[in-house]
Motif scaffolding. Structure first.
Motif, PDB file in Angstrom:
ATOM      1  N   GLU A 173      34.355 -44.214 -14.564  1.00 20.65           N
ATOM      2  CA  GLU A 173      33.653 -45.460 -14.248  1.00 20.65           C
ATOM      3  C   GLU A 173      34.015 -46.502 -15.295  1.00 20.65           C
ATOM      4  O   GLU A 173      33.339 -47.508 -15.441  1.00 20.65           O
ATOM      5  CB  GLU A 173      32.140 -45.255 -14.232  1.00 20.65           C
ATOM      6  N   SER A 195      28.800 -41.020 -13.659  1.00 21.79           N
ATOM      7  CA  SER A 195      27.996 -41.221 -12.450  1.00 21.79           C
ATOM      8  C   SER A 195      28.280 -40.017 -11.558  1.00 21.79           C
ATOM      9  O   SER A 195      29.257 -39.308 -11.784  1.00 21.79           O
ATOM     10  CB  SER A 195      28.398 -42.509 -11.731  1.00 21.79           C
ATOM     11  N   GLN A 197      29.606 -40.013  -8.825  1.00 18.42           N
ATOM     12  CA  GLN A 197      30.465 -40.592  -7.785  1.00 18.42           C
ATOM     13  C   GLN A 197      31.215 -39.561  -6.935  1.00 18.42           C
ATOM     14  O   GLN A 197      31.104 -39.545  -5.720  1.00 18.42           O
ATOM     15  CB  GLN A 197      31.462 -41.551  -8.431  1.00 18.42           C
ATOM     16  N   LYS A 200      29.000 -37.089  -4.927  1.00 23.73           N
ATOM     17  CA  LYS A 200      28.304 -37.621  -3.749  1.00 23.73           C
ATOM     18  C   LYS A 200      29.290 -37.841  -2.615  1.00 23.73           C
ATOM     19  O   LYS A 200      28.953 -37.659  -1.447  1.00 23.73           O
ATOM     20  CB  LYS A 200      27.483 -38.866  -4.078  1.00 23.73           C
ATOM     21  N   GLN A 233      20.357 -43.797 -12.701  1.00 27.30           N
ATOM     22  CA  GLN A 233      20.761 -44.531 -11.504  1.00 27.30           C
ATOM     23  C   GLN A 233      19.991 -44.023 -10.291  1.00 27.30           C
ATOM     24  O   GLN A 233      19.704 -42.837 -10.192  1.00 27.30           O
ATOM     25  CB  GLN A 233      22.248 -44.303 -11.215  1.00 27.30           C
ATOM     26  N   ASP A 235      21.097 -43.265  -7.056  1.00 22.70           N
ATOM     27  CA  ASP A 235      22.449 -43.093  -6.536  1.00 22.70           C
ATOM     28  C   ASP A 235      22.373 -42.772  -5.047  1.00 22.70           C
ATOM     29  O   ASP A 235      21.599 -41.907  -4.633  1.00 22.70           O
ATOM     30  CB  ASP A 235      23.119 -41.954  -7.313  1.00 22.70           C
ATOM     31  N   HIS A 451      35.700 -48.838  -9.104  1.00 25.22           N
ATOM     32  CA  HIS A 451      36.320 -47.593  -9.539  1.00 25.22           C
ATOM     33  C   HIS A 451      37.418 -47.258  -8.544  1.00 25.22           C
ATOM     34  O   HIS A 451      37.489 -47.876  -7.480  1.00 25.22           O
ATOM     35  CB  HIS A 451      35.290 -46.468  -9.708  1.00 25.22           C
ATOM     36  N   GLY A 487      28.258 -51.006  -5.231  1.00 26.03           N
ATOM     37  CA  GLY A 487      28.886 -49.895  -4.538  1.00 26.03           C
ATOM     38  C   GLY A 487      29.946 -50.409  -3.598  1.00 26.03           C
ATOM     39  O   GLY A 487      30.385 -51.563  -3.713  1.00 26.03           O
ATOM     40  N   SER A 488      30.346 -49.544  -2.681  1.00 25.86           N
ATOM     41  CA  SER A 488      31.459 -49.911  -1.817  1.00 25.86           C
ATOM     42  C   SER A 488      31.595 -48.910  -0.687  1.00 25.86           C
ATOM     43  O   SER A 488      31.004 -47.825  -0.732  1.00 25.86           O
ATOM     44  CB  SER A 488      32.757 -49.893  -2.620  1.00 25.86           C
ATOM     45  N   ARG A 490      34.189 -46.270   0.663  1.00 24.53           N
ATOM     46  CA  ARG A 490      35.139 -45.484  -0.129  1.00 24.53           C
ATOM     47  C   ARG A 490      36.413 -45.239   0.662  1.00 24.53           C
ATOM     48  O   ARG A 490      36.431 -45.302   1.884  1.00 24.53           O
ATOM     49  CB  ARG A 490      34.558 -44.123  -0.504  1.00 24.53           C
ATOM     50  N   GLY A 531      28.520 -46.124  -0.269  1.00 27.48           N
ATOM     51  CA  GLY A 531      27.176 -46.093  -0.845  1.00 27.48           C
ATOM     52  C   GLY A 531      27.062 -47.086  -1.971  1.00 27.48           C
ATOM     53  O   GLY A 531      27.852 -48.039  -2.055  1.00 27.48           O
ATOM     54  N   ALA A 533      24.932 -47.579  -6.167  1.00 22.80           N
ATOM     55  CA  ALA A 533      23.998 -47.074  -7.164  1.00 22.80           C
ATOM     56  C   ALA A 533      23.295 -48.251  -7.821  1.00 22.80           C
ATOM     57  O   ALA A 533      23.921 -49.273  -8.107  1.00 22.80           O
ATOM     58  CB  ALA A 533      24.741 -46.255  -8.209  1.00 22.80           C
TER      59      ALA A 533
HETATM   60  N1  ASP Z   1      29.382 -44.857  -8.978  1.00 18.91           N
HETATM   61  C1  ASP Z   1      29.253 -46.292  -8.990  1.00 18.91           C
HETATM   62  C2  ASP Z   1      28.724 -46.742 -10.356  1.00 18.91           C
HETATM   63  O1  ASP Z   1      28.195 -45.949 -11.109  1.00 18.91           O
HETATM   64  C3  ASP Z   1      28.343 -46.804  -7.943  1.00 18.91           C
HETATM   65  C4  ASP Z   1      28.889 -46.591  -6.577  1.00 18.91           C
HETATM   66  O2  ASP Z   1      30.021 -46.992  -6.296  1.00 18.91           O
HETATM   67  O3  ASP Z   1      28.141 -46.033  -5.755  1.00 18.91           O
HETATM   68  O4  ASP Z   1      28.780 -47.904 -10.678  1.00 18.91           O
END
Ligand code: ASP
Length: 592
Positions: A173, A195, A197, A200, A233, A235, A451, A487-488, A490, A531, A533
């Motif tokens: 991250e 995270s 990430q 999930k 977070q 999440d 990310h 978030g975004s 993916r 998703g 966070a």
């Molecule tokens: N994992 C990302 C962050 O910690 C959040 C996400 O893209 O869901 O910023």
């Protein structure tokens, strides 16, 4: 032990016999009658002992601040002159008949009601005492109510709460990892998650469809005021939903939280592209409570002789912009203008030019400024037109590399908002969308803006051809100039994921080594997913109006990432190190 909490007693309880347990907030001796303010997590109630209570009165005479007591007595109305409208329990008191001292207390190192004068180091060293204070009790209770409301909302929307590992591999991250040496695998290390990430995303591959977790994350970075090395977070990850649906569910969550916990209606969140946010506010997390905007004037400056402006205006990576402060001539002193000049220096700006618009119509003599003489009259007119300047306005200028101008004027905008109290609303939420996929480092290499698992809005071929022009399907939620969450959608296609890795300069071998499990998972039927966070600590900080993130975390770290109460991080003994196959490098001084 107890029948009631201290802080909840009201007139309706008059004549009830109650047993209370709590701490002595204050004890006063009023000529033969002893008053004890007894405190528990619900608040304070006044307890009175008189000599009729015999040996209990004697005991009451001995108690001191922060002793722990068990008191039994009758709730009674206070005399008219003793009513205390500032206290929730101020209409009643407890006439004590029995007292038991459950524990005594030494004199505490600081007055619990005067923390402002107490250094934060002392507060954190005796955090268990600091947490007894009303403000901290309130913050942590609020936090608990908030997480309950979050769970309720997500549960209603069919999200499953699933835990992911704390001992894991690096999850990039953009920060440094906290590492944990493995005893059973010599020379190998776990990383604590920055995270959840990747886990999930894998849960989506597994078909769980809607996941959430209130998750601890760990990032070893240089601390800033609102950062903590370990933080929490909210999440979230979902399958088969597009950006619109994800934003709608999570916006709904934040709206519900504000409504239920604060009675605030946030309304529909406006949206702004990253490009517009940088252009107009110089920030990807603009504070929309402040009505000032940056205005681009690069095109007006290419031909002027004044190099400070024409240089950046002709540089493709340069920016020339201005901010108009309505009525600023009268509202800002010379000293403030000088201070702002120094302030923008923090962001790399070499100075802060300004024009005071004394008389807009008089382009020769009506503009007061150290720079106006360098600008042709037509340019002066064009600037004033573009900024819609009026008599009495003050205009600030920034001219430099685009990043410096955006950051400097963006920060100045917020500072002006604060100093001149320009806020037009209490809460200003928004979404920032359409971020670039990558940003360029000094050396020409690229870094993912979010990310590397964020989906781009283009095809793999387009991405490879023009990575810096590519936009991502990312979204950030911003509140009052603070990034609440991001978030975004993916990447769920292995080929696209490899293109992104390649673009980031991650070799095939490194891809396999670090993310082989993800690339494999993407081959076995990964659904479209996405998703985001939220930073829970920041959300609590904003909602409680706290100044510092540390005031909403029970046991936070200091600015230098240490715990002064437990003295962590600490040294470990040689045996432990040997078991872990770790030998510490000797400090240079001892070698010499
Ligand atoms: N994992 C990302 C962050 O910690 C959040 C996400 O893209 O869901 O910023």
């Amino acid at each position: 032990m107890r029948s009631d909490y201290c802080g909840v007693l009201r007139s309706a309880d008059i004549d009830r016999i109650v047993t209370l347990c709590g701490w002595v907030d204050r004890r006063r001796d009023h000529g033969g009658v002893i008053f004890i303010d007894l405190r528990d997590r619900e608040g304070i109630v006044q307890v009175v002992f008189d000599p009729d209570a015999a040996e209990h009165f004697e005991l009451a005479d001995r108690v001191r601040s922060e002793y722990v007591l068990k008191v039994t007595g009758r709730v009674r109305a206070r005399a008219a002159e003793a009513l205390n409208p500032n206290m929730a329990t101020g209409e009643v008191e407890v006439y004590g008949t029995e007292l038991e001292i459950l524990n005594s207390a030494e004199t505490v190192p600081f007055q619990l009601d005067e923390h402002i004068e107490v250094g934060e180091d002392v507060r954190l060293k005796y955090r268990y005492l600091d947490l007894r204070r009303n403000e901290m009790q309130h913050n942590l209770r609020f936090r608990s109510r908030l997480t309950t409301a979050i769970r309720n909302y997500l549960d209603t929307h069919e999200f499953l709460d699933i835990e992911t590992p704390i001992l894991t591999r690096a999850t990039p991250e953009g920060a440094r990892d906290y590492l944990v040496p493995s005893r059973t695998h010599e020379g190998k290390f776990f990383a604590l998650p920055q995270s959840p990430q990747l886990f999930k995303q894998l849960l989506m591959v597994s078909g769980f469809d809607r996941y959430y977790q209130i998750a601890k994350c760990f990032r070893d970075e240089d601390l800033r005021a609102d950062r903590q090395p370990e933080f929490t977070q909210i999440d979230i990850e979902t399958s088969f939903l597009g950006e619109e649906e994800i934003m709608s569910i999570t916006e709904g969550m934040v709206r519900t939280l504000f409504k239920t916990l604060k009675g605030v209606e946030l309304g529909t969140f406006p949206r702004i592209t990253h490009y517009q946010a940088m252009l107009r506010y110089g920030s990807d997390k603009p504070d929309l409570r402040i009505p000032l905007e940056m205005v681009e004037i690069k095109d007006l400056m290419t031909e002027v002789e004044f190099k400070v402006f024409s240089g950046p205006a002709r540089d493709p990576k340069g920016r020339v912009a201005a901010i108009r402060v309505p009525g600023g001539c009268d509202r800002l002193t010379r000293k403030q203008l000088d201070d702002y000049g120094k302030f923008v220096g923090i962001y790399g700006a070499k100075g802060l030019a300004y024009i005071k618009v004394n008389a807009r119509a008089d382009l020769e003599n009506g503009l007061q400024s150290p720079i106006v003489k360098f600008l042709p009259v037509e340019t002066r007119a064009a600037i004033l037109d573009r900024l819609q300047a009026q008599d009495g306005d003050l205009i600030f200028f920034g001219a430099d590399k685009a990043r410096i101008v955006s950051e400097a004027l963006g920060a100045l905008r917020c500072k002006l908002g604060q100093d001149l109290n320009l806020y037009t609303s209490e809460w200003a939420p928004l979404w920032v969308v359409a971020f670039p996929m990558f940003e360029e480092n000094e050396d020409g290499s690229l870094t993912a803006l979010h990310h590397p698992f964020t989906a781009p809005s283009c095809t793999p071929e387009e991405l490879e051809q023009n990575p810096l022009g590519a936009l991502s399907r990312a979204y950030d939620m911003v509140l009052n100039g603070t990034e609440l969450g991001g978030g975004s959608l993916r990447i769920h296609d292995q080929v696209m994921q490899q293109v992104v890795f390649r673009t980031l300069g991650i070799s095939e071998a490194e891809q396999r080594e670090k993310f082989g499990f993800l690339l494999d998972a993407l081959k076995y039927g990964a659904p479209p997913h996405g998703g985001l966070a939220f930073g829970l600590d920041r959300l609590v900080m904003l909602m409680t109006g706290s100044d510092s993130i540390r005031d909403v975390i029970a046991f936070p770290k200091t600015q230098s990432a240490a715990c002064v109460m437990t003295d962590a991080p600490g040294t470990v003994d040689a045996r432990q190190l040997r078991e872990l196959n770790i030998r510490l490098r000797q400090k240079e001084e001892s070698i010499r």
